[in-house]
Design an enzyme around this catalytic site. Structure first.
Site, PDB file in Angstrom:
ATOM      1  N   HIS A  56       0.861  -1.186   0.000  1.00 19.85           N
ATOM      2  CA  HIS A  56       0.000   0.000   0.000  1.00 19.85           C
ATOM      3  C   HIS A  56       0.900   1.239   0.000  1.00 19.85           C
ATOM      4  O   HIS A  56       2.045   1.204   0.484  1.00 19.85           O
ATOM      5  CB  HIS A  56      -0.886   0.011   1.240  1.00 19.85           C
ATOM      6  CG  HIS A  56      -2.044  -0.932   1.160  1.00 19.85           C
ATOM      7  ND1 HIS A  56      -3.113  -0.888   2.028  1.00 19.85           N
ATOM      8  CD2 HIS A  56      -2.313  -1.950   0.287  1.00 19.85           C
ATOM      9  CE1 HIS A  56      -3.983  -1.837   1.709  1.00 19.85           C
ATOM     10  NE2 HIS A  56      -3.517  -2.501   0.666  1.00 19.85           N
ATOM     11  N   GLU A  58       1.025   3.977   1.781  1.00 22.24           N
ATOM     12  CA  GLU A  58       1.553   4.456   3.063  1.00 22.24           C
ATOM     13  C   GLU A  58       2.742   3.624   3.513  1.00 22.24           C
ATOM     14  O   GLU A  58       3.758   4.137   3.976  1.00 22.24           O
ATOM     15  CB  GLU A  58       0.489   4.364   4.171  1.00 22.24           C
ATOM     16  CG  GLU A  58      -0.809   5.092   3.894  1.00 22.24           C
ATOM     17  CD  GLU A  58      -1.858   4.201   3.279  1.00 22.24           C
ATOM     18  OE1 GLU A  58      -1.574   3.527   2.252  1.00 22.24           O
ATOM     19  OE2 GLU A  58      -2.980   4.173   3.798  1.00 22.24           O
ATOM     20  N   CYS A  86      -5.985   1.859   5.921  1.00 27.47           N
ATOM     21  CA  CYS A  86      -6.571   0.581   6.344  1.00 27.47           C
ATOM     22  C   CYS A  86      -5.946   0.199   7.693  1.00 27.47           C
ATOM     23  O   CYS A  86      -4.996   0.836   8.150  1.00 27.47           O
ATOM     24  CB  CYS A  86      -6.291  -0.494   5.282  1.00 27.47           C
ATOM     25  SG  CYS A  86      -4.590  -1.113   5.308  1.00 27.47           S
ATOM     26  N   CYS A  89      -2.103  -0.252   7.517  1.00 29.79           N
ATOM     27  CA  CYS A  89      -1.335   0.991   7.385  1.00 29.79           C
ATOM     28  C   CYS A  89      -1.474   1.869   8.628  1.00 29.79           C
ATOM     29  O   CYS A  89      -0.505   2.504   9.051  1.00 29.79           O
ATOM     30  CB  CYS A  89      -1.754   1.740   6.125  1.00 29.79           C
ATOM     31  SG  CYS A  89      -1.227   0.875   4.612  1.00 29.79           S
TER      32      CYS A  89
END
Lengths: 152, 152
Positions: A56, A58, A86, A89
């Site tokens: 992801h 991040e 999420c 993260c």
């Protein structure tokens, strides 16, 4: 420092657009050194490209900033991301001791900050960043909406 | 398949011991292809070495298995880990669609499966693995206890 949060979010949006162009869910993130305003890392999702469910925006940006600074914790840094993080993260943001978290669109279906497990409200969470949600919200949300509309 | 879960956990414990020898929190993880019993990846924590707060054993093992199989999802795989996964790792285990999760010691302070945000009980969690906790529990817990005792 004269740079406004919205300018960093524009860089995160650019990273999200680049992710969309690669066929990835369009989320982008930028890590900024709070004291200097220097951008340490920018990243978009690369889950499909890297065959890595953890790739992801991040997490990739935090990893890149950590490698740049030579330390796994970033207490002097802020993170800008186009979508509410999420739970994965949100947790790594806490592990990294990120100072401030700015995010764009809210994510009722998959978010872990204001939705779902609300990671930072858990008693077992040892670092809660300052949080600003809804920055450039409609622009960030439109990116995701048009991506998923085009895929249907 | 004649290999017992405990044998895979022994491999995870070896990865945890190697992590301790590197000065990392001793947690180890192994990804196994359910149908064949083949070990696809084994990893221990590398947070300090890689300057990466996400470099937990589970996340590293899942990434390595995804790269080996050429796909970011591992629905035909089981994960063995010496400690109850944190919320970050519990989430990536879900994203990866891991079939079964075996873990050793329970982690009331930092776990995200049976403690804290209880990731798999959230309505926003879209894949819940089958879970077996407490496998080789005391052996896994002793590893952590002696590591932290030695550091004090």
């Amino acid at each position: 420092m004269t740079v406004e949060p919205n300018e960093y979010m524009q860089q995160a949006i650019k990273a999200a657009e680049a992710a969309a162009a690669r066929g990835e869910v369009p989320v982008g993130a930028v890590v900024v050194e709070s004291a200097t305003g220097r951008v340490l890392a920018a990243a978009g999702n690369r889950v499909e490209e890297l065959n890595d469910p953890s790739a992801h925006a991040e997490l990739l940006a935090i990893r890149a900033a950590g490698q740049l600074l030579g330390e796994p914790r970033l207490p002097g840094c802020d993170l800008y991301v186009t979508l509410e993080p999420c739970p994965m993260c949100a947790t790594v943001i806490s592990f990294a001791r990120v100072r401030r978290l700015f995010f764009g669109a809210y994510d009722p279906k998959g978010g872990g900050v204001d939705h779902g497990p609300r990671i930072y409200e858990q008693s077992t969470c040892h670092h809660r960043p300052e949080i600003v949600g809804g920055l450039s919200e409609s622009e960030c949300a439109d990116l995701l909406k048009s991506f998923f509309r085009d895929r249907r």
